[in-house]
Design an enzyme around this catalytic site. Structure first.
Site, PDB file in Angstrom:
ATOM      1  N   LYS A 264     -46.493  15.002  -8.410  1.00 53.40           N
ATOM      2  CA  LYS A 264     -46.143  14.831  -9.820  1.00 53.40           C
ATOM      3  C   LYS A 264     -45.518  13.455 -10.035  1.00 53.40           C
ATOM      4  O   LYS A 264     -44.942  12.886  -9.103  1.00 53.40           O
ATOM      5  CB  LYS A 264     -45.089  15.884 -10.215  1.00 53.40           C
ATOM      6  N   ARG A 338     -49.995  29.989  -8.807  1.00 52.72           N
ATOM      7  CA  ARG A 338     -51.029  31.034  -8.726  1.00 52.72           C
ATOM      8  C   ARG A 338     -51.377  31.363  -7.268  1.00 52.72           C
ATOM      9  O   ARG A 338     -51.776  32.474  -6.950  1.00 52.72           O
ATOM     10  CB  ARG A 338     -52.277  30.596  -9.524  1.00 52.72           C
TER      11      ARG A 338
HETATM   12  N1  BES Z   1     -44.577  24.485 -12.243  1.00 54.91           N
HETATM   13  C1  BES Z   1     -45.689  23.841 -12.840  1.00 54.91           C
HETATM   14  C2  BES Z   1     -45.843  24.182 -14.315  1.00 54.91           C
HETATM   15  C3  BES Z   1     -44.911  23.490 -15.248  1.00 54.91           C
HETATM   16  C4  BES Z   1     -45.116  22.177 -15.584  1.00 54.91           C
HETATM   17  C5  BES Z   1     -43.904  24.185 -15.845  1.00 54.91           C
HETATM   18  C6  BES Z   1     -44.267  21.558 -16.493  1.00 54.91           C
HETATM   19  C7  BES Z   1     -43.069  23.582 -16.755  1.00 54.91           C
HETATM   20  C8  BES Z   1     -43.261  22.264 -17.067  1.00 54.91           C
HETATM   21  C9  BES Z   1     -46.973  24.279 -12.142  1.00 54.91           C
HETATM   22  O1  BES Z   1     -46.874  24.527 -10.795  1.00 54.91           O
HETATM   23  C10 BES Z   1     -47.950  23.156 -12.302  1.00 54.91           C
HETATM   24  O2  BES Z   1     -47.698  22.131 -11.769  1.00 54.91           O
HETATM   25  N2  BES Z   1     -49.028  23.403 -13.034  1.00 54.91           N
HETATM   26  C11 BES Z   1     -50.005  22.434 -13.290  1.00 54.91           C
HETATM   27  C12 BES Z   1     -51.362  23.070 -13.148  1.00 54.91           C
HETATM   28  C13 BES Z   1     -52.502  22.086 -13.180  1.00 54.91           C
HETATM   29  C14 BES Z   1     -52.501  21.264 -11.917  1.00 54.91           C
HETATM   30  C15 BES Z   1     -53.781  22.866 -13.321  1.00 54.91           C
HETATM   31  C16 BES Z   1     -49.804  21.902 -14.705  1.00 54.91           C
HETATM   32  O3  BES Z   1     -49.509  22.691 -15.594  1.00 54.91           O
HETATM   33  O4  BES Z   1     -49.896  20.701 -14.894  1.00 54.91           O
HETATM   34 MN    MN Z   2     -47.134  22.773  -9.618  1.00 51.25          MN
END
Ligand code: BES
Ligand code: MN
Ligand code: ZN
Length: 484
Positions: A264, A338
């Site tokens: 990230k 997931r």
């Molecule tokens: N924990 C994050 C989701 C999240 C992101 C929650 C920002 C709150 C704020 C999750 O693990 C994630 O990174 N999801 C990705 C999925 C994507 C790679 C398909 C996302 O939402 O960007």
């Molecule tokens: Mn994630």
């Protein structure tokens, strides 16, 4: 903080000795001859106060009133939402003051719903996090009395449930707020065991060896990049007979989400310590259950690990085998929630559950769809969806149903495995839910995406304790349904 419910007339409330007296005044309020009525009457005539929502007036050392400080607050028609915002406003005023004891009295009709709103708002408005501060500020408010003209059984029951709900919410906030180095998978496991021990329910914490034996290859692949060993936490609360099918709650317990190799960006990455908000909400619900002891069976499952980049970390394109036997192509290591939940959903089958509800800070897409007001809710059965929606309304912990059409699953097709762990950007919250759906075919299932609701960012950064209220309210409604 101790809560009590008392039947009190306004005249009796005036005589009570308390630091601060908060009077909630609805538009239908009829003034009597007591000192508080006279004050309300005078202030209203002088146009310094009205019962409109958001109106308030503070007074000090009034003749015939025991409290040093009096706050009159308008609650309009006295709806739960009005009571909640009125009490929240009054609490903001108390935060800096030296108020240890407060009496909140309803001038006008109170109901079970408005009592619950008041209890929740007092807790919300006075919560302070302190665990990792060298000199934590303690909560000054220790005693809260709610005064109502009369209290029927429904009001008494709801009051008790609200007090238990608050304890669950605060337990969840505490664990979600803790920095990732103070809330590792190991420490989460210990917190669960501590809770179980003090309340006498059963708790099992599995480590890497046991999880490998279960064949949870998907969960294990996420934990591979971290030096912190994973934990799989199994909580069992038994309030009904053994043969009664349980509700299983599954909480995403990513104690820190860097994204892994699909790393990230740096901005706000600290907030990914809240990525175990689902797990914290499961712990919170168990805290509430131990206080209330309802006649239901509930199982809590928490897969907990960190998502880190490392030489040993899982890589984009890797294919792993889940506990269900389905193979997964990991196209993005940041879609890790997931991957840990799917194995927990398979594990849940052994309990022959009445329903399985997973709770997860799963997708940024859900934040885009619903913002911070409502959690995303997906359900395979209409009655489960309706019960969750209703529970959310009652607990003022809102959710909104999202679709599960099979066509959304097309985005998850893979040439190298049974399923890919990501679809495109379009409908990202839904494709994530469709991924989980594949592993939840053997029972009624619901999924709560709390990515937008589990914490607040910015100056008010902190966990909200959601959706403990929704979940507890739902479980209590199941108890009542079961009685029939
Ligand atoms: N924990 C994050 C989701 C999240 C992101 C929650 C920002 C709150 C704020 C999750 O693990 C994630 O990174 N999801 C990705 C999925 C994507 C790679 C398909 C996302 O939402 O960007
Ligand atoms: Mn994630
Ligand atoms: Zn995550």
């Amino acid at each position: 903080m101790n809560f009590e419910l008392k039947t009190l007339s306004l005249a009796a409330a005036a005589k009570s000795s308390t630091d601060t007296l908060i009077v909630l005044i609805s538009e239908s309020f009829q003034a009597g001859k007591d000192p508080l009525s006279e004050l309300i009457d005078k202030a209203t005539k002088a146009k310094d106060f009205s019962a409109k929502a958001g109106k308030s007036l503070q007074a000090y050392a009034i003749a015939g009133v025991g409290a040093a400080k009096i706050v009159l607050v308008g609650v309009a028609q006295g709806k739960p939402a009005d009571v909640k915002s009125a009490v929240a406003g009054a609490m903001a005023g108390l935060k800096s003051a030296e108020t240890a004891k407060t009496l909140i009295v309803f001038a006008g009709a109170a109901s079970a719903d408005t009592l619950q709103a008041a209890v929740l708002a007092v807790a919300e408005g006075t919560y302070v996090y302190g665990t990792t501060l060298s000199t934590p500020k303690a909560r000054k408010l220790t005693q809260v009395t709610l005064g109502v003209a009369s209290a029927n059984q429904a009001m008494k029951d709801t009051f008790a449930a609200s007090v238990a709900m608050v304890q669950g919410i605060e337990f969840a906030k505490e664990w979600a707020n803790r920095p990732a180095n103070h809330a590792t998978p190991t420490l989460l496991g210990k917190a669960a065991q501590g809770l179980a021990k003090s309340a006498g329910f059963s708790c099992e914490v599995l480590g890497p060896k046991e999880v490998a034996k279960l064949g949870m290859g998907s969960f294990m692949s996420v934990a591979k990049g971290s030096a912190e060993p994973l934990r799989f936490i199994v909580l069992k609360y038994q309030g009904a007979t053994k043969s009664d099918a349980p509700v299983v709650l599954v909480g995403k317990g990513i104690t820190f989400d860097t994204g892994g190799i699909s790393i990230k960006p740096a901005a706000e990455m600290d907030e990914m310590k809240f990525d175990m908000g689902g797990a914290a909400s499961v712990l919170g619900v168990f805290k509430s259950l131990t206080v209330l002891k309802p006649k239901i069976n509930v199982v809590g499952l928490i897969p907990a690990c960190e998502n880190m980049p490392d030489g040993l970390a899982v890589k984009p394109g890797d294919v792993v085998t889940s506990m269900s036997g389905q193979t997964i192509e990991i196209l993005n290591t940041d879609a890790e929630g997931r991957l840990i939940l799917c194995d927990a959903l398979t594990y849940a089958e052994r309990f022959k559950p009445k329903a399985v509800i997973d709770i997860a800070t799963l997708t940024g897409a859900c934040v885009i769809a619903l913002g911070a007001i409502r959690s995303g809710m997906f359900a395979t059965e209409d009655d489960l969806a309706e019960a969750l929606l209703k529970a959310g309304n009652e607990a003022m912990d809102l959710c909104w149903r999202m679709p599960l059409d099979d066509d959304y699953a097309d985005a998850l097709k893979s040439n190298f495995a049974d399923v890919a762990n990501v679809g495109g950007r379009a409908g990202g919250a839904i494709t994530a839910a469709k991924f989980l759906h594949r592993f939840a075919k053997k029972y009624p299932w619901a999924h709560l995406d709390i990515a937008g609701t589990a914490w607040k960012g910015g100056a008010a950064k902190g966990a909200t304790g959601r959706p403990v209220g929704l979940l507890l309210q739902y479980l209590l409604s199941q108890q009542i349904a079961g009685k029939k």
